[in-house]
Write a protein that holds these residues in place. Sequence first.
Motif, short mmCIF file in Angstrom:
data_model
loop_
_atom_site.label_atom_id
_atom_site.label_comp_id
_atom_site.label_asym_id
_atom_site.label_seq_id
_atom_site.Cartn_x
_atom_site.Cartn_y
_atom_site.Cartn_z
N UNK A 16 0.84 -1.20 0.00
CA UNK A 16 0.00 0.00 0.00
C UNK A 16 0.87 1.24 0.00
N UNK A 17 0.18 2.41 -0.03
CA UNK A 17 0.87 3.70 -0.04
C UNK A 17 0.61 4.45 1.25
N UNK A 64 14.80 3.17 -2.00
CA UNK A 64 13.46 3.75 -2.19
C UNK A 64 13.29 4.40 -3.56
N UNK A 65 14.37 4.50 -4.30
CA UNK A 65 14.31 5.16 -5.61
C UNK A 65 13.30 4.47 -6.51
N UNK A 66 12.37 5.26 -7.06
CA UNK A 66 11.33 4.73 -7.92
C UNK A 66 10.04 4.41 -7.19
N UNK A 67 10.09 4.36 -5.86
CA UNK A 67 8.88 4.07 -5.07
C UNK A 67 8.43 5.29 -4.23
N UNK A 68 9.39 6.08 -3.78
CA UNK A 68 9.10 7.23 -2.93
C UNK A 68 9.29 8.52 -3.73
N UNK A 69 8.50 9.54 -3.36
CA UNK A 69 8.63 10.86 -3.99
C UNK A 69 8.58 11.93 -2.92
N UNK A 70 9.57 12.81 -2.95
CA UNK A 70 9.60 13.93 -2.02
C UNK A 70 9.15 15.19 -2.76
N UNK A 71 8.37 16.02 -2.07
CA UNK A 71 7.90 17.26 -2.66
C UNK A 71 7.71 18.29 -1.56
N UNK A 81 6.47 13.21 1.87
CA UNK A 81 7.14 12.02 1.37
C UNK A 81 6.05 11.03 0.99
N UNK A 82 5.82 10.88 -0.30
CA UNK A 82 4.85 9.91 -0.80
C UNK A 82 5.55 8.57 -0.92
N UNK A 83 5.03 7.57 -0.24
CA UNK A 83 5.66 6.26 -0.22
C UNK A 83 4.71 5.24 -0.85
N UNK A 84 5.10 4.69 -1.96
CA UNK A 84 4.29 3.69 -2.68
C UNK A 84 4.93 2.32 -2.59
N UNK A 85 4.12 1.30 -2.83
CA UNK A 85 4.60 -0.09 -2.85
C UNK A 85 5.45 -0.40 -1.61
N UNK A 86 4.91 -0.09 -0.46
CA UNK A 86 5.67 -0.26 0.77
C UNK A 86 6.03 -1.72 1.02
N UNK A 87 7.20 -1.90 1.60
CA UNK A 87 7.72 -3.22 1.91
C UNK A 87 7.99 -3.31 3.42
N UNK A 119 6.38 6.97 13.34
CA UNK A 119 6.60 5.53 13.16
C UNK A 119 5.84 5.03 11.94
N UNK A 120 6.54 4.28 11.10
CA UNK A 120 5.93 3.57 9.98
C UNK A 120 6.21 2.09 10.17
N UNK A 121 5.16 1.29 10.18
CA UNK A 121 5.31 -0.15 10.31
C UNK A 121 4.59 -0.81 9.15
N UNK A 122 5.32 -1.63 8.40
CA UNK A 122 4.76 -2.30 7.24
C UNK A 122 4.75 -3.80 7.53
N UNK A 123 3.57 -4.38 7.55
CA UNK A 123 3.45 -5.81 7.82
C UNK A 123 3.41 -6.59 6.51
N UNK A 124 3.88 -7.82 6.58
CA UNK A 124 3.92 -8.65 5.37
C UNK A 124 2.63 -9.44 5.19
#
Length: 124
Positions: A16-17, A64-71, A81-87, A119-124
């Motif tokens: 998810x993003x 993160x290159x290609x998945x995250x975008x800073x603006x 910080x837009x974070x896509x395809x989180x792992x 805090x960012x937590x990404x579950x599998x």
Amino acid sequence: QVQLVESGGGLVQAGVSLRLSCAASGRTFSSYGVGWFRQAPGKEREFVAAISRSGGRTLYGDSVNGRFTISRDTARNTVYLQMNSLKPEDTGVYYCAADKSGVVAVSRGAYDYWGQGTQVTVSS
């Protein structure tokens, strides 16, 4: 003096993003370069992304290159910080930081002000 407050973190599933925000106080924030860093438990704080004061230059960490975008939105004194395809390996505390020189910087030592982190937590 600049004060930074991060928000937008949370617990999400892989794939998810999520969008983080870094809100700044201070009239001179638009002249600062801004970076995002993250720190996972037991690991050093690592560079994620940075943006120059004009927004015309950005830089990303390899992971993160290609998945995250800073603006940045100068009118709102906010950097995103837009974070896509989180792992799961994206899990950590995310910090924003401001650099008086106004350029993009990878080194932690280049930054003058830091936020408290979110805090960012990404579950599998």
